[in-house]
Design a protein around this motif. Structure first.
Motif, PDB file in Angstrom:
ATOM      1  N   PRO A  31     -71.541-118.425  25.084  1.00 34.81           N
ATOM      2  CA  PRO A  31     -72.749-119.234  25.234  1.00 34.81           C
ATOM      3  C   PRO A  31     -73.925-118.699  24.432  1.00 34.81           C
ATOM      4  CG  PRO A  31     -71.710-118.891  27.358  1.00 34.81           C
ATOM      5  CD  PRO A  31     -70.993-118.001  26.379  1.00 34.81           C
ATOM      6  N   PRO A  35     -74.683-122.050  22.510  1.00 33.61           N
ATOM      7  CA  PRO A  35     -74.957-122.548  23.862  1.00 33.61           C
ATOM      8  C   PRO A  35     -74.719-124.039  24.037  1.00 33.61           C
ATOM      9  CG  PRO A  35     -77.003-122.010  22.714  1.00 33.61           C
ATOM     10  CD  PRO A  35     -75.891-121.477  21.885  1.00 33.61           C
ATOM     11  N   LEU A  36     -74.942-124.832  22.974  1.00 34.60           N
ATOM     12  CA  LEU A  36     -74.778-126.279  23.098  1.00 34.60           C
ATOM     13  C   LEU A  36     -73.327-126.641  23.403  1.00 34.60           C
ATOM     14  CD1 LEU A  36     -76.164-129.020  22.984  1.00 34.60           C
ATOM     15  CD2 LEU A  36     -75.686-129.101  20.528  1.00 34.60           C
ATOM     16  N   SER A  38     -71.209-124.813  24.960  1.00 38.02           N
ATOM     17  CA  SER A  38     -70.905-124.361  26.314  1.00 38.02           C
ATOM     18  C   SER A  38     -71.226-125.423  27.355  1.00 38.02           C
ATOM     19  CB  SER A  38     -71.680-123.081  26.628  1.00 38.02           C
ATOM     20  OG  SER A  38     -71.303-122.044  25.751  1.00 38.02           O
ATOM     21  N   VAL A  39     -72.256-126.214  27.079  1.00 40.72           N
ATOM     22  CA  VAL A  39     -72.632-127.289  28.014  1.00 40.72           C
ATOM     23  C   VAL A  39     -71.476-128.266  28.196  1.00 40.72           C
ATOM     24  CG1 VAL A  39     -74.254-129.186  28.424  1.00 40.72           C
ATOM     25  CG2 VAL A  39     -75.069-127.047  27.416  1.00 40.72           C
ATOM     26  N   LYS A 231     -81.668-127.767  27.784  1.00 40.13           N
ATOM     27  CA  LYS A 231     -82.236-126.450  27.495  1.00 40.13           C
ATOM     28  C   LYS A 231     -82.076-125.526  28.700  1.00 40.13           C
ATOM     29  CE  LYS A 231     -86.366-124.174  25.658  1.00 40.13           C
ATOM     30  NZ  LYS A 231     -87.761-124.359  25.174  1.00 40.13           N
ATOM     31  N   GLN A 234     -78.391-124.513  28.972  1.00 44.48           N
ATOM     32  CA  GLN A 234     -78.045-123.543  27.934  1.00 44.48           C
ATOM     33  C   GLN A 234     -78.573-122.151  28.298  1.00 44.48           C
ATOM     34  OE1 GLN A 234     -78.776-124.818  23.791  1.00 44.48           O
ATOM     35  NE2 GLN A 234     -78.908-126.904  24.568  1.00 44.48           N
ATOM     36  N   LYS A 238     -76.356-118.662  29.094  1.00 45.86           N
ATOM     37  CA  LYS A 238     -76.576-117.380  28.430  1.00 45.86           C
ATOM     38  C   LYS A 238     -76.725-116.263  29.459  1.00 45.86           C
ATOM     39  CE  LYS A 238     -78.914-119.202  24.294  1.00 45.86           C
ATOM     40  NZ  LYS A 238     -80.202-119.232  23.553  1.00 45.86           N
TER      41      LYS A 238
END
Length: 338
Positions: A31, A35-36, A38-39, A231, A234, A238
């Motif tokens: 992530p 991170p995007l 991972s969503v 946001k 994400q 993290k």
């Protein structure tokens, strides 16, 4: 006209199949790096279901086009089995087994999320009825109506800044050691206890990884600012990675076999889950569960974000989840042979 409609449907099918294919990379992409992507782990159950529906649609109308979703589903057969199990495993065997129960009790309905005054008593009754050897509770809150007096050993740690919510490990067997990982700048945490069994010693981790702070209601999600929502998720992913890395480092130093149970706030398709499970652990739902095994009351799909992970060399005798409205989570139970 039908040809045009089918072309549009197949185009949408292609997008959904590609999205599901991309989700297979999730366990390998951290992530903090991407991170995007991972969503996407939160949407995997929906993508699987939609691809199954496309497969059935084309199987009836145009068999050659059903191959797209079929191939993608076959490539991710482990993902499909994480969502739904046709056959479970159940046994009445109790001798030489260890029973485990994990439940995010959501503060025993402290703020009346559920229209009932009996939630603390109902949860107490459930635990007495199932009578697990070890019971891990997340979001624990001292309530005068709860009764877990059947346990001689208890370790609670109030990491929340209000000192009101805790992680708790209840056990029928004595503790040799116990402690907390004490995550910084968050109410989430992990605690552990080394438990002396009649024939072995194990380390049990009670896990509550970073929360997303999003509503479980479809209407609320629809009204939310999508950019802020993404946001926030994400950022929480993290934090989960950092927390999982701390947990794994601690597990590596354990002198005993590890059992990890609790609320991961993430799915079985995620990088977080995969890294923790890779520490010589197996998912008791995958070994003995049946159906969707949902653990969280999310309106969009049957979410499984609570887990009981046990050593690879352990025999999983039974697993069950409880479809009981006692919290925003559902309790999960497993019986194992060490």
């Amino acid at each position: 006209m039908r040809k045009v409609v089918n072309k549009v449907i197949f185009f949408v099918n292609s997008l959904v199949a590609f999205a599901l294919l991309m989700s297979y990379l999730l366990p390998y992409v951290s992530p903090q790096t991407f991170p995007l992507l991972s969503v996407l782990s939160l949407a995997v159950p929906i993508l699987i279901v939609i691809n199954v529906l496309f497969f059935l649609y084309w199987a009836i109308l145009l068999k050659r086009k059903m191959l797209l979703s079929l191939i993608v589903l076959i490539l991710g057969i482990s993902h499909v089995s994480s969502l739904y199990k046709l056959r479970g495993k159940s046994s009445d065997e109790i001798d030489n087994t260890l029973s485990l129960l994990s439940f995010n009790v959501h503060a025993f309905n402290r703020f009346k999320w559920i229209d009932s005054e009996e939630i603390p008593k109902d949860i107490s009754s459930l635990i007495r009825q199932e009578n697990p050897d070890i019971f891990c509770a997340q979001e624990f809150y001292h309530n005068p109506d709860i009764d877990f007096s059947q346990y001689d050993y208890k370790y609670d740690h109030f990491h929340h800044k209000s000192q009101e919510l805790a992680l708790v490990i209840f056990s029928k067997y004595p503790f040799l050691n116990k402690g907390s990982l004490n995550f910084k700048k968050t109410a989430n945490n992990v605690i552990f206890a080394d438990i002396l069994l009649p024939s072995d010693t194990i380390r049990v981790y009670n896990v509550h990884l970073q929360s997303h702070g999003i509503s479980t209601k479809t209407n609320d999600l629809a009204k939310a600012d999508s950019q802020k929502l993404f946001k926030r998720i994400q950022t929480s992913f993290k934090k989960q990675q950092s927390q999982a890395e701390q947990l794994i480092a601690h597990m590596k130093s354990s002198p005993y076999k590890n059992i990890v149970m609790g609320d991961f706030n993430n799915t079985a398709y995620s990088y977080i889950y995969d890294k923790i499970k890779s520490e010589n652990l197996q998912d008791t739902f995958k070994e003995a569960g049946k159906g969707f095994g949902k653990t969280f009351n999310f309106e969009l799909f049957p979410a499984r974000i609570d887990f009981i992970l046990v050593p690879d060399d352990t025999e999983v005798v039974a697993f069950k989840s409880f479809d009981l409205e006692l919290s925003d989570h559902y309790p999960i139970f497993s019986r194992i042979k060490l």
